[in-house]
Scaffold this active site. Structure first.
Site, PDB file in Angstrom:
ATOM      1  N   GLU A 199      36.139  29.842   4.531  1.00 19.19           N
ATOM      2  CA  GLU A 199      34.727  29.527   4.762  1.00 19.19           C
ATOM      3  C   GLU A 199      34.555  28.224   5.539  1.00 19.19           C
ATOM      4  O   GLU A 199      33.725  28.133   6.447  1.00 19.19           O
ATOM      5  CB  GLU A 199      33.977  29.437   3.422  1.00 19.19           C
ATOM      6  CG  GLU A 199      32.504  29.082   3.597  1.00 19.19           C
ATOM      7  CD  GLU A 199      31.759  28.921   2.283  1.00 19.19           C
ATOM      8  OE1 GLU A 199      32.375  29.101   1.214  1.00 19.19           O
ATOM      9  OE2 GLU A 199      30.554  28.605   2.340  1.00 19.19           O
TER      10      GLU A 199
ATOM     11  N   HIS B 185      26.625  27.967   5.282  1.00 19.52           N
ATOM     12  CA  HIS B 185      27.661  28.486   4.385  1.00 19.52           C
ATOM     13  C   HIS B 185      27.946  29.955   4.666  1.00 19.52           C
ATOM     14  O   HIS B 185      27.217  30.620   5.404  1.00 19.52           O
ATOM     15  CB  HIS B 185      27.219  28.336   2.923  1.00 19.52           C
ATOM     16  CG  HIS B 185      27.334  26.935   2.423  1.00 19.52           C
ATOM     17  ND1 HIS B 185      28.320  26.518   1.568  1.00 19.52           N
ATOM     18  CD2 HIS B 185      26.569  25.839   2.698  1.00 19.52           C
ATOM     19  CE1 HIS B 185      28.171  25.224   1.319  1.00 19.52           C
ATOM     20  NE2 HIS B 185      27.114  24.786   1.992  1.00 19.52           N
TER      21      HIS B 185
ATOM     22  N   GLU C 207      23.470  31.481   4.140  1.00 17.90           N
ATOM     23  CA  GLU C 207      24.703  32.170   3.730  1.00 17.90           C
ATOM     24  C   GLU C 207      24.886  33.318   4.708  1.00 17.90           C
ATOM     25  O   GLU C 207      24.223  34.351   4.617  1.00 17.90           O
ATOM     26  CB  GLU C 207      24.567  32.708   2.302  1.00 17.90           C
ATOM     27  CG  GLU C 207      24.482  31.632   1.222  1.00 17.90           C
ATOM     28  CD  GLU C 207      25.853  31.094   0.784  1.00 17.90           C
ATOM     29  OE1 GLU C 207      26.874  31.429   1.424  1.00 17.90           O
ATOM     30  OE2 GLU C 207      25.883  30.338  -0.200  1.00 17.90           O
TER      31      GLU C 207
HETATM   32 ZN   LIG Z   1      29.812  27.673   0.605  1.00 16.86          ZN
END
Ligand SMILES: [Zn+2]
Length: 247
Positions: free
Chosen positions: A24, A78, A142
């Site tokens: 990530e 993210h 996200e």
């Molecule tokens: Zn994250």
């Protein structure tokens, strides 16, 4: 000047979520650096990032830096995990869903889902450190699930990363009414004699005429409040005119 703080999630010893050969921290950094690149195409915006390399940065260091800098917006990027698919965004859980922060988030969220080819999982609220401790409007995105193959395949595609980053930047530009910088090689063709002025302000008011600009091809040096500065010498300031041709 609009101050935008971009926060690529995780970094250094904290990889964030992992899956399909991806970390990530690397994906968030790639997107964040591209968001910065696209934002620099706009005028009157200054950008700070919580990290620009694979560095360990604590959550409080991130929000402290943005708070001390006096950022106007905190954008945290993210990648999700846990077996789902799609895109979702967060604002702090205790904020109203009709307040300023929610409105900004909705604009940016909508820009992103227009182009990211991911299922829209919705506009959510969460009690997350970077959202809670940042003193300015903030949002966390996200961008797909790293442990879902279809989403991860997108993250491996440079074009997709660019598209997603550009959408973040476009959303911010909409929120803050940012104007694109003129490109040094943008051309302007003048069809009739037009008064030239020393400043954009003068051109707007039609006061303190500097010269008469003759018909022909010019380069656009700069744009401000609807006025343009045109020049025969690329990259060198010329005279301000009102492109709508006011006398
Ligand atoms: Zn994250």
């Amino acid at each position: 000047m609009v101050k935008i703080f971009i926060d690529p999630g995780h970094g250094g010893v904290d990889s964030g979520a992992t899956g399909n050969g991806l970390l990530e921290k690397n994906v968030t950094l790639q997107i964040a650096l591209l968001v910065r690149k696209y934002l620099t195409a706009y005028e009157h915006v200054t950008i700070k990032m919580s990290r620009t390399s694979d560095k360990t940065v604590t959550l409080s260091a991130r929000t402290n830096e943005a708070n001390n800098w006096g950022a106007d917006y905190f954008l945290s990027i993210h990648i999700n995990a846990g077996g789902g698919t799609g895109f979702e965004s967060y604002i702090y859980s205790r904020l109203s869903s009709s307040g300023e922060t929610a409105k900004c988030r909705n604009i940016i969220h909508n820009e992103i889902v227009k182009v990211n080819e991911l299922r829209d999982r919705g506009k959510k609220q969460g009690n997350l450190h970077v959202l809670r401790e940042s003193m300015m409007s903030s949002m966390l995105t996200e961008n797909g699930f790293i442990d879902t193959k279809a989403d991860a395949e997108k993250m491996k595609d440079k074009k997709w990363l660019e598209t997603v980053a550009k959408a973040h930047a476009d959303g911010l530009a909409k929120v803050f009414h940012l104007k694109k910088k003129a490109h040094k090689d943008d051309r302007y063709t003048m069809t009739k004699n037009t008064p030239g002025y020393y400043t954009a302000e003068d051109a707007k008011k039609g006061k303190n005429k500097k010269s008469t600009m003759l018909p022909g091809k010019y380069y656009i040096y700069k744009q401000a409040s609807g006025m343009i500065n045109i020049t025969k010498q690329k990259g060198v300031p010329g005279s301000w005119i009102d492109p709508k041709g006011r006398k």
